[in-house]
Design a protein around this motif. Structure first.
Motif, PDB file in Angstrom:
ATOM      1  N   ILE A 253      33.991  41.061  62.135  1.00 34.13           N
ATOM      2  CA  ILE A 253      33.143  39.910  61.849  1.00 34.13           C
ATOM      3  C   ILE A 253      33.988  38.636  61.834  1.00 34.13           C
ATOM      4  CG2 ILE A 253      31.525  38.890  60.218  1.00 34.13           C
ATOM      5  CD1 ILE A 253      31.055  41.729  59.122  1.00 34.13           C
ATOM      6  N   LYS A 254      33.633  37.707  62.721  1.00 30.76           N
ATOM      7  CA  LYS A 254      34.312  36.409  62.755  1.00 30.76           C
ATOM      8  C   LYS A 254      33.455  35.367  62.058  1.00 30.76           C
ATOM      9  CE  LYS A 254      35.898  32.776  65.913  1.00 30.76           C
ATOM     10  NZ  LYS A 254      36.057  32.357  67.327  1.00 30.76           N
ATOM     11  N   ASN A 283      36.224  44.489  59.208  1.00 33.72           N
ATOM     12  CA  ASN A 283      37.352  43.583  59.413  1.00 33.72           C
ATOM     13  C   ASN A 283      36.820  42.153  59.497  1.00 33.72           C
ATOM     14  OD1 ASN A 283      39.171  45.856  59.773  1.00 33.72           O
ATOM     15  ND2 ASN A 283      38.263  46.081  61.800  1.00 33.72           N
ATOM     16  N   PHE A 284      37.306  41.288  58.621  1.00 27.53           N
ATOM     17  CA  PHE A 284      36.871  39.891  58.590  1.00 27.53           C
ATOM     18  C   PHE A 284      37.942  38.988  59.167  1.00 27.53           C
ATOM     19  CE2 PHE A 284      33.496  40.899  55.491  1.00 27.53           C
ATOM     20  CZ  PHE A 284      32.506  40.029  55.916  1.00 27.53           C
ATOM     21  N   PHE A 285      37.496  38.024  60.006  1.00 25.55           N
ATOM     22  CA  PHE A 285      38.394  37.028  60.589  1.00 25.55           C
ATOM     23  C   PHE A 285      37.811  35.647  60.290  1.00 25.55           C
ATOM     24  CE2 PHE A 285      38.406  40.922  63.012  1.00 25.55           C
ATOM     25  CZ  PHE A 285      39.756  41.198  63.189  1.00 25.55           C
ATOM     26  N   GLU A 302      31.010  44.949  47.440  1.00 25.67           N
ATOM     27  CA  GLU A 302      30.404  46.160  47.995  1.00 25.67           C
ATOM     28  C   GLU A 302      30.828  46.446  49.440  1.00 25.67           C
ATOM     29  OE1 GLU A 302      27.703  44.512  44.809  1.00 25.67           O
ATOM     30  OE2 GLU A 302      28.799  43.691  46.536  1.00 25.67           O
ATOM     31  N   ILE A 303      31.499  45.503  50.076  1.00 31.95           N
ATOM     32  CA  ILE A 303      31.862  45.657  51.489  1.00 31.95           C
ATOM     33  C   ILE A 303      33.135  46.497  51.608  1.00 31.95           C
ATOM     34  CG2 ILE A 303      32.359  44.450  53.654  1.00 31.95           C
ATOM     35  CD1 ILE A 303      31.089  41.950  52.444  1.00 31.95           C
ATOM     36  N   PRO A 304      33.137  47.551  52.430  1.00 36.88           N
ATOM     37  CA  PRO A 304      34.340  48.376  52.626  1.00 36.88           C
ATOM     38  C   PRO A 304      35.317  47.706  53.589  1.00 36.88           C
ATOM     39  CG  PRO A 304      32.548  49.260  53.946  1.00 36.88           C
ATOM     40  CD  PRO A 304      31.963  48.107  53.158  1.00 36.88           C
ATOM     41  N   ILE A 305      36.027  46.706  53.100  1.00 41.76           N
ATOM     42  CA  ILE A 305      36.876  45.875  53.948  1.00 41.76           C
ATOM     43  C   ILE A 305      38.213  46.555  54.211  1.00 41.76           C
ATOM     44  CG2 ILE A 305      38.161  43.705  54.076  1.00 41.76           C
ATOM     45  CD1 ILE A 305      35.888  42.327  52.686  1.00 41.76           C
ATOM     46  N   ARG A 306      38.561  46.644  55.479  1.00 39.48           N
ATOM     47  CA  ARG A 306      39.857  47.204  55.885  1.00 39.48           C
ATOM     48  C   ARG A 306      40.882  46.114  56.122  1.00 39.48           C
ATOM     49  NH1 ARG A 306      42.689  48.096  60.533  1.00 39.48           N
ATOM     50  NH2 ARG A 306      44.004  49.966  60.597  1.00 39.48           N
ATOM     51  N   SER A 307      40.468  44.983  56.701  1.00 40.46           N
ATOM     52  CA  SER A 307      41.416  43.901  56.966  1.00 40.46           C
ATOM     53  C   SER A 307      40.748  42.551  56.764  1.00 40.46           C
ATOM     54  CB  SER A 307      41.994  44.007  58.381  1.00 40.46           C
ATOM     55  OG  SER A 307      41.043  43.617  59.345  1.00 40.46           O
TER      56      SER A 307
END
Length: 439
Positions: A253-254, A283-285, A302-307
């Motif tokens: 997601i950008k 993955n957030f950018f 709640e978001i399973p964020i990896r990066s």
């Protein structure tokens, strides 16, 4: 005395077919065509389908004679061996006027028409950075290009498994038309990977579009989806949960400052998706979205964020501070975060302690990239903690900004730190650290 013995053959004549095809694999089109003239066996190798499964065609805005010949050759070979093609990539290099885009449109119309008739194996299609919202695309040319592309995608939709239209910059209606082409035959699409980052024109409120939601509901086996935050809504998350939870693994997601990102998305929607899609990593950018209140609205626990990647892109804004993001917003992801990228112009704010504490709190963090104003001693503290196994980093890439033009003192200190931890760095780390003057 007459010699009736046959001339001794080169060892190349006895090269196994699989090895010969491998040799041809590394040759460009011109060298392949020359090699094919050697003998029948080599000519046969030239026509091996494995050599023509992946092709890249580049249109140059101001081509040299060599580049023009390369384009003509690439187009000829793609058409000749069209039946073998599985992966097609189209590149536009430095498009600069309407004549260029019109030429691209006409050439692609003919190419796609030919492939539509002769190819039934295409599984991957990439056309990045078309930038169809630029003035160099006249309305008629743009409309015809999109129509031809949509027609081609319809023909290939049964087998197509990967579509990359990053940077297309189309309207909401045009974008949904292209995406709907993937589900043309059965009103459902089982494509596994789509990249629609910067697919829509800037400033569009895609998240509120019923048309977009209807389009996304036709995808039933998504594994990887790359897109912009201005597409995210509770409705979209519910659609992904209902149709792709069994397969969904990655959301990239950008979030850009120019795109709308103020919509309300409830944590419950993320929680429901994460529960239904246990393999999901997000993955957030972020680009120039740095203010804490903006990030807090997006980065829900709640978001399973990896990066996470936060980039200020050299812009300095006195209205934002990074400290609350490092101390309050990111630590809750300490049990899942594996990659962290920070590119900050933080000359007014020292963050050494807060950044180190965040790194130590992220027990699964493997990758760290930081461009920021830091003290050189930060590296010594970080490496000392890594040596004591208080973190598990395997990649450390740091650019230490300094306001001084003369960096000799900082360079000397950095060399001393490297010597101190040389064994650790050489044996366990992908390590790159430099001093960078920001004057």
């Amino acid at each position: 005395m007459e010699d009736n013995s046959e001339p001794e053959q080169s060892s190349w004549a006895h090269l196994p077919d699989v090895c010969l095809r491998r040799v041809f694999h590394w040759l460009d089109d011109r060298d392949r065509s020359q090699a094919a003239l050697v003998c029948k066996k080599w000519n046969w190798a030239m026509h091996s389908g494995s050599l023509w499964r992946s092709r890249t065609i580049t249109f140059y805005g101001r081509p040299s004679r060599k580049q023009t010949l390369e384009l003509q050759s690439a187009l000829w070979y793609v058409k000749k061996f069209a039946k073998y093609l599985e992966h097609l990539e189209i590149k536009l290099s430095n498009p600069y006027n309407t004549a260029f885009t019109q030429k691209v449109q006409v050439t692609m119309r003919d190419l796609l028409s030919h492939l539509g008739k002769c190819n039934s194996h295409l599984v991957s299609l990439s056309m990045r950075y078309l930038e169809l919202d630029r003035l160099i695309w006249k309305n008629v040319v743009r409309a015809q290009f999109i129509k031809n592309l949509a027609t081609f995608v319809k023909r290939m939709s049964k087998r197509l498994d990967y579509l990359n239209l990053k940077g297309a910059r189309v309207t909401l209606e045009e974008g949904c038309e292209l995406l709907n082409s993937l589900s043309y035959l059965t009103n459902q699409s089982f494509i596994s990977e789509i990249n629609i980052e910067d697919f829509f024109s800037r400033h569009l409120l895609v998240y509120s579009s019923t048309l977009f939601h209807q389009t996304m509901s036709k995808f039933h086996s998504l594994v990887t989806l790359t897109f912009n935050y201005n597409c995210i809504s509770d409705e979209l998350l519910d659609i992904l949960r209902e149709h792709s939870a069994h397969s969904l693994c990655t959301l990239n997601i950008k979030c850009h400052n120019h795109d709308p990102h103020g919509q309300v998305v409830w944590g419950m929607s993320w929680a429901n998706l994460a529960k239904s899609a246990p393999k999901l990593n997000v993955n957030f950018f972020f680009e120039r979205v740095m203010k804490h209140d903006h990030l807090a609205r997006i980065l829900l626990v709640e978001i399973p964020i990896r990066s996470i990647s936060l980039r200020s892109c050299y812009f300095s804004d006195p209205d934002w501070t990074m400290r609350p993001t490092l101390t309050n917003l990111l630590p809750p992801y300490g049990h899942v975060l594996q990659e962290l990228t920070l590119e900050l112009n933080n000359d007014h704010e020292l963050l050494d302690d807060e950044l180190l504490q965040l790194i130590l709190s992220c027990k699964r963090l493997l990758f760290l990239k930081v461009w920021a104003f830091l003290n050189v001693t930060f590296m010594e503290r970080l490496l000392q903690n890594r040596a004591e196994r208080k973190c598990i980093l395997t990649t450390i890439k740091v650019r230490i900004y300094t306001a001084r033009q003369d960096t000799s003192e900082e360079d000397r200190l950095l060399c001393g730190i490297y010597r101190k931890f040389k064994h650790l760095i050489d044996s366990e780390l992908n390590y790159f650290v430099i001093i960078y003057p920001m004057v």
